[in-house]
Structure formats: structure tokens, C-alpha cells
Design a protein around this motif. Structure first.
Motif, short mmCIF file in Angstrom:
data_model
loop_
_atom_site.label_atom_id
_atom_site.label_comp_id
_atom_site.label_asym_id
_atom_site.label_seq_id
_atom_site.Cartn_x
_atom_site.Cartn_y
_atom_site.Cartn_z
N LEU A 127 0.82 -1.20 0.00
CA LEU A 127 0.00 0.00 0.00
C LEU A 127 0.86 1.26 0.00
CD1 LEU A 127 -2.76 1.33 0.08
CD2 LEU A 127 -2.76 1.07 2.57
N LEU A 128 1.95 1.25 0.72
CA LEU A 128 2.86 2.41 0.71
C LEU A 128 3.43 2.65 -0.69
CD1 LEU A 128 4.73 1.82 4.08
CD2 LEU A 128 3.13 3.66 3.56
N GLN A 129 3.74 1.57 -1.39
CA GLN A 129 4.22 1.69 -2.76
C GLN A 129 3.11 2.25 -3.67
OE1 GLN A 129 7.15 1.41 -3.93
NE2 GLN A 129 6.98 1.10 -6.14
N ILE A 130 1.88 1.80 -3.45
CA ILE A 130 0.74 2.30 -4.24
C ILE A 130 0.54 3.79 -4.00
CG2 ILE A 130 -1.77 2.15 -4.51
CD1 ILE A 130 -1.50 -0.84 -3.72
N LEU A 131 0.61 4.21 -2.75
CA LEU A 131 0.38 5.62 -2.42
C LEU A 131 1.41 6.53 -3.08
CD1 LEU A 131 -0.48 5.39 1.40
CD2 LEU A 131 -2.06 5.68 -0.51
N GLU A 132 2.65 6.07 -3.16
CA GLU A 132 3.71 6.93 -3.68
C GLU A 132 3.93 6.78 -5.18
OE1 GLU A 132 7.27 6.47 -1.42
OE2 GLU A 132 6.26 6.67 0.52
N LYS A 133 3.63 5.61 -5.73
CA LYS A 133 3.94 5.36 -7.14
C LYS A 133 2.73 4.96 -7.99
CE LYS A 133 8.31 6.19 -6.75
NZ LYS A 133 8.93 7.35 -7.46
N GLY A 134 1.58 4.83 -7.38
CA GLY A 134 0.40 4.40 -8.14
C GLY A 134 -0.29 5.54 -8.85
N LYS A 135 0.40 6.15 -9.79
CA LYS A 135 -0.14 7.28 -10.54
C LYS A 135 -0.70 6.80 -11.87
CE LYS A 135 3.26 10.35 -8.42
NZ LYS A 135 2.33 10.83 -7.40
N LEU A 136 -1.91 7.23 -12.18
CA LEU A 136 -2.59 6.77 -13.39
C LEU A 136 -1.85 7.17 -14.66
CD1 LEU A 136 -6.31 7.50 -12.44
CD2 LEU A 136 -5.13 5.31 -12.40
N ASP A 137 -1.11 8.28 -14.59
CA ASP A 137 -0.37 8.74 -15.78
C ASP A 137 0.86 7.88 -16.05
OD1 ASP A 137 -2.19 10.75 -16.08
OD2 ASP A 137 -0.98 12.25 -15.03
N VAL A 144 2.07 -2.55 -14.07
CA VAL A 144 0.74 -3.04 -14.42
C VAL A 144 0.20 -2.18 -15.56
CG1 VAL A 144 0.20 -3.93 -12.13
CG2 VAL A 144 -0.37 -1.57 -12.69
N LYS A 145 -0.86 -2.66 -16.20
CA LYS A 145 -1.53 -1.89 -17.24
C LYS A 145 -2.45 -0.86 -16.59
CE LYS A 145 -3.34 -4.33 -20.50
NZ LYS A 145 -4.13 -5.41 -21.12
N VAL A 146 -2.81 0.15 -17.36
CA VAL A 146 -3.59 1.26 -16.79
C VAL A 146 -4.97 0.79 -16.36
CG1 VAL A 146 -4.53 2.01 -19.02
CG2 VAL A 146 -4.27 3.67 -17.15
N ASP A 147 -5.57 -0.21 -17.05
CA ASP A 147 -6.90 -0.68 -16.64
C ASP A 147 -6.84 -1.36 -15.28
OD1 ASP A 147 -5.37 -2.69 -17.92
OD2 ASP A 147 -7.15 -3.94 -18.14
N GLN A 148 -5.72 -2.07 -15.01
CA GLN A 148 -5.56 -2.69 -13.70
C GLN A 148 -5.31 -1.65 -12.62
OE1 GLN A 148 -2.33 -5.27 -15.03
NE2 GLN A 148 -3.60 -7.07 -14.63
N LEU A 149 -4.61 -0.59 -13.00
CA LEU A 149 -4.35 0.47 -12.03
C LEU A 149 -5.64 1.19 -11.64
CD1 LEU A 149 -2.00 1.66 -10.50
CD2 LEU A 149 -1.64 3.29 -12.35
N VAL A 150 -6.56 1.33 -12.60
CA VAL A 150 -7.86 1.93 -12.30
C VAL A 150 -8.62 1.08 -11.29
CG1 VAL A 150 -10.11 2.54 -13.26
CG2 VAL A 150 -8.04 3.18 -14.48
N LEU A 151 -8.61 -0.24 -11.49
CA LEU A 151 -9.25 -1.15 -10.54
C LEU A 151 -8.59 -1.05 -9.17
CD1 LEU A 151 -9.82 -4.41 -12.65
CD2 LEU A 151 -11.50 -2.68 -12.01
N LEU A 152 -7.26 -0.92 -9.17
CA LEU A 152 -6.52 -0.81 -7.92
C LEU A 152 -6.94 0.43 -7.15
CD1 LEU A 152 -4.23 -1.76 -6.04
CD2 LEU A 152 -2.65 -0.49 -7.51
N TRP A 153 -7.10 1.54 -7.85
CA TRP A 153 -7.52 2.79 -7.23
C TRP A 153 -8.86 2.63 -6.52
CZ3 TRP A 153 -6.66 8.27 -7.07
CH2 TRP A 153 -5.34 8.62 -7.35
N GLN A 154 -9.77 1.89 -7.15
CA GLN A 154 -11.07 1.68 -6.53
C GLN A 154 -10.97 0.72 -5.35
OE1 GLN A 154 -14.17 0.77 -9.45
NE2 GLN A 154 -13.02 1.85 -11.03
N ASP A 155 -10.14 -0.31 -5.48
CA ASP A 155 -10.03 -1.33 -4.43
C ASP A 155 -9.50 -0.76 -3.12
OD1 ASP A 155 -11.06 -3.27 -6.07
OD2 ASP A 155 -9.14 -4.22 -6.53
N VAL A 156 -8.50 0.12 -3.19
CA VAL A 156 -7.87 0.60 -1.96
C VAL A 156 -8.76 1.58 -1.18
CG1 VAL A 156 -5.53 0.26 -2.83
CG2 VAL A 156 -6.65 2.48 -3.16
#
Length: 473
Positions: A127-137, A144-156
Motif C-alpha cells: 500500500l505504501l508503494q501504491i500511495l507513492e507510485k500508483g499514478k494513473l499517468d 501493471v496496465k492502466v486498466d488494472q491500475l484503475v481497478l486498484l484505485w477503486q479497491d484501496v
């Protein structure tokens, strides 16, 4: 009456029940069954790619997410040059107190403290990695692919997918509270509900600057695993040369988890009761207006509030009370709006979370304004709603659906409702404001009004000269 051992045990349980202490902070828990059991709603409470925390850990449909979490945790440890064994020992040594931050039924699948400590280590670092590096751009930062990142944003941001802020503090290291809180705020800044939108033009340069951000920020910390956490952040104020600089210590109330931080960001300050407005305006037990269409017929104009804070709703008059305005925060309605509001509502309705039901009250207030697709059309035209979901009918149905079974705080918007109702019942004021909006609300209406007046004047002059023709000499 003869008391059996079983009956004595029941009396002992009854006596102990009154001694159960109240939680100082809400625990990580499941969505209440009366919310989850509603038709078509259950899907909005469950993760689709990644589980965070114990509730959905090990679900068969989330096995790919387990692999991702290991990868992200490893990336975080390497990037921060942290020792995995040392962090595990930190979690394990505090596991007894950390377990008290979870509801009992949530961690009953983890009878072994070692298994629970390992899960918190991996999920927390991921989660710490997601918060700092999980940017949609830049999805490549997370591999990961951008569609998976969108799902990740919703999941967290799901209520059942949260991990305590205290765990993240232990994993991010001592004296790092300010950086952790800033990373959460930056992550949520791109959320469609966030009032603090990212600056335009922010790009890879900002991403590169984050690498040195941890070394540049310093803070002192203070926390209590049993109670509300706070951080003391020392800020150096700018002073003229030659003068001694002063240091200001700001006490920041820390969030319970990421979803709690989202709620705080969209509400900003605790909702005030507007006592002055309540004392000076009439109170109405019965509200007679029904929707935005009815407000429009009495000359109430919708305006967008620049603050974008959900609780910032106001009603006011301008131009000698000829112009009545209802200001609402701007909202983007897309596929994420339903799970976001539903999980915020579920969080507010947790039995151990004391709050004023600000999110529930906002959704109920919007539902009171929206009955038909035409109401949504008016909200779109005024810029209050940015509809990227679909038809206006879908948006109207969405708000009518998610407001089901809510228990809002009727006092939060009572001053606004009272002012609208007072205007709605005042026929004289209604006619004035309706006339203003009909003839002076836009340039074409003003031109048409003056053209009509000019035509009447010219017609009168023509009739006058026809009856009284001019005489020579």
C-alpha cells in the motif's frame, strides 16, 4: 427458583456486558449486513483485483493481486532501503496492540500471530508503494496496465479493504509521519471528489522530485495505538534578515485509514451548525418543494461552489433580493461515484464511528433535489454535475438508489432547506426573482426585453400621432 450452572453463566455474561469499553477509534470491520444485502449493492463493497488487510485475504478471484502485492512490497523495500526482517520484527512486536485495531470476526481467520504479522507486512508495504507510485499517468511505475491500475484505485478505497494508519506508520519508519500523510493526500488529490486537484502541467518532473522528498522533510511524532493519533510537525516561518526565526508546531489529527483520509479531504472542516442562520430564519416542519424543476419555476438559480467541499452548500440573494442562488459543490459522476459514496456511507454507519453523518446527509440532500432526468440536466447546465456516466436518467436513478435506507443528520442543511422553503412560500419574492431570471438572466433575454419595451413605446407613439395628426403652421 433453582439456578443452574448454565443460567449462572448467562448472568455473568450480562454483568460483564456493561463493562465493555467504548472504542476510541473505529476498528477495521466489515460492511454492515443491512447495507451489503441491498440489491445490486454488494458488488460495490468487494475488491476486484487486490485485497488489502484481512477481510478478503486469500480470495480465489484475487490470486493475481497477491502476486502483485509481493512485487510492490519488494519494490518499496528496495526503494526505501528497508530491511524486511527488521520491519517484520517491528510488526510482530506490536501485534498484540495492532490486533485491537481490527474487529474480532475480521482476524478470526488469523489465529497465528505470525501469519497476521506477515500479511500486515506485505499488504502495508504494498500500500505504501501504491500511495507513492500508483499514478494513473505512469502505470509503468507499478508494472501493471492502466486498466488494472484503475481497478486498484477503486479497491484501496473500499471499507473492507483498509489497513490501519498505525501499521503504515510502523512500516514507513520513525519521524516520517509528515511524508506518510503527504503521500496519502497526494494520492487522493487525483480522486474525482477531491477539492484539491493536482496542478496542471504536473508531469514526470514532479515524479522525479518525489525521490528526494523523504530526505527533505523532517518531523517529530507522537502516537497512541489505543487512541486518536496526532503528529507534531515543526514548520519554520519566513522572517526578515537579522530577526530570530520562530518555529511553529502544528498538531495534525491523523486519519484512521485511507478511506478516512478521503472523507476528511472532501469535508475539510467539521460541519458547523450555522446557529445564527437557524436562530434568525423560520423553521419548517414540512418541506413543500420537491426537486430542482420546482426550484427553477420560482426563480432559484443553481451555481457552482468554488470550494468543491461537499458540505459547502449555501442559499443567498443578490441584486436587492431579485436574484436567488443555491450554491452546490461540483461533482464528477462516473463509474466510481457509486462505490465511493457507498463505502463512505458504510464507514459513517459503522457502530463504533462517532460522526455527524455528513456524507449521508449530503447524498440525502442531493436526492431531495433530483427526481427526474430533467433535474440532472439542470445540474449539468449549471456546471454542478459533470456527467461522464451516461444518460441523465442513469444519474437520477443512481442518486435515488444510493440514498436508500440512509439516516442523515437533518440539522446539517436545515438552514439551507429553511431558506429555500421560505423563498418558495413567499409569492411576492417568487414573482420578482422569476421575473429577473426570465428577463435579465442572459444578454439575449435583456435584448428581447428592451426590444419589447421599445416596440410598445413606438406603437404608442404611432397610435398617438394617428389620433392627433400634426397640423401645418
Amino acid at each position: 427458583m433453582t439456578e443452574t450452572p448454565h443460567l449462572n453463566q448467562k448472568f455473568e455474561q450480562l454483568e460483564k456486558a456493561k463493562q465493555i469499553p467504548q472504542n476510541s477509534v473505529p476498528k477495521i470491520q466489515r460492511v454492515a449486513h443491512y447495507l451489503r444485502d441491498r440489491k445490486h449493492f454488494a458488488k460495490h463493497y468487494s475488491p476486484r483485483l487486490v485485497s488489502i488487510g484481512p477481510i478478503h485475504h486469500g480470495a480465489k478471484n484475487l490470486q493475481l493481486g497477491e502476486k502483485y502485492k509481493l512485487m510492490w512490497a519488494a519494490k518499496y523495500l528496495k526503494r526505501k532501503k528497508q530491511d524486511a526482517r527488521a520491519l517484520y520484527e517491528t510488526i510482530a512486536s506490536n501485534i498484540k496492540r495492532l490486533k485491537e485495531l481490527f474487529a474480532e470476526d475480521v482476524i478470526e481467520a488469523f489465529p497465528d500471530d505470525e501469519k497476521l504479522s506477515w500479511m500486515l507486512l506485505v499488504d502495508g508495504c504494498a500500500l505504501l508503494q501504491i500511495l507513492e507510485k500508483g499514478k494513473l499517468d505512469y502505470p509503468e511505475e507499478m508494472n501493471v496496465k492502466v486498466d488494472q491500475l484503475v481497478l486498484l484505485w477503486q479497491d484501496v478505497l473500499l471499507l473492507e479493504n483498509q489497513i490501519p494508519y498505525e501499521v503504515l506508520k510502523l512500516l514507513s519508519g520513525p519521524k516520517n509521519d509528515a511524508n506518510l500523510l503527504n503521500s496519502m493526500k497526494e494520492f487522493l488529490r487525483c480522486h474525482h471528489l477531491s477539492p484539491d486537484k493536482p496542478k496542471q502541467g504536473a508531469g514526470k518532473q514532479d515524479t522525479a522530485k518525489e525521490k528526494t522528498k523523504d530526505e527533505d522533510s523532517k518531523s517529530t511524532e507522537g502516537h497512541n495505538l489505543q487512541g486518536e493519533s496526532t503528529a507534531e510537525i515543526t514548520l519554520e516561518e519566513d522572517t526578515p534578515q537579522g530577526e530570530q526565526s520562530e518555529h511553529r508546531v502544528e498538531i495534525i489529527q491523523e486519519p484512521i485509514h485511507l478511506l478516512d483520509q478521503l472523507r476528511r479531504s472532501v469535508l475539510k472542516e467539521p460541519q458547523k451548525r450555522h446557529l445564527d442562520d437557524q436562530n434568525t430564519s423560520e423553521k419548517f416542519d414540512i418541506i413543500t418543494y420537491r426537486n430542482i424543476q420546482e426550484l427553477r419555476t420560482v426563480g432559484i438559480k443553481l451555481m457552482t461552489n468554488k470550494s468543491h467541499i461537499l458540505t459547502d452548500i449555501s442559499f443567498s440573494y443578490h441584486w436587492l433580493h431579485l436574484c436567488a442562488e443555491l450554491k452546490l459543490p461540483q461533482i464528477t459522476v462516473d463509474d466510481t461515484i457509486a462505490p465511493t459514496f457507498l463505502n463512505l456511507i458504510a464507514y459513517e454507519m459503522c457502530p463504533d464511528f462517532k460522526n455527524n453523518f455528513e456524507i449521508c446527509s449530503f447524498v440525502a440532500f442531493m436526492d431531495s433535489l433530483i427526481d427526474h432526468p430533467d433535474d440532472v440536466k439542470e445540474l449539468r447546465s449549471s456546471g454542478v454535475l459533470l456527467n461522464v456516466l451516461g444518460s441523465d436518467e442513469e444519474v437520477a436513478k443512481l442518486f435515488n438508489t444510493i440514498s436508500t435506507d440512509l439516516v442523515p443528520d437533518t440539522e446539517i442543511y436545515s438552514h439551507v432547506r429553511g431558506q429555500i422553503e421560505k423563498h418558495y412560500r413567499n409569492k411576492c419574492r417568487t414573482w420578482l426573482t422569476l421575473g429577473y431570471h426570465t428577463y435579465f438572466s442572459n444578454p439575449w433575454a435583456i435584448i428581447a426585453f428592451h426590444a419589447a419595451v421599445l416596440a410598445i413605446v413606438l406603437t404608442f407613439i404611432q397610435a398617438w400621432f394617428a389620433i392627433h395628426p400634426a397640423r401645418d403652421g
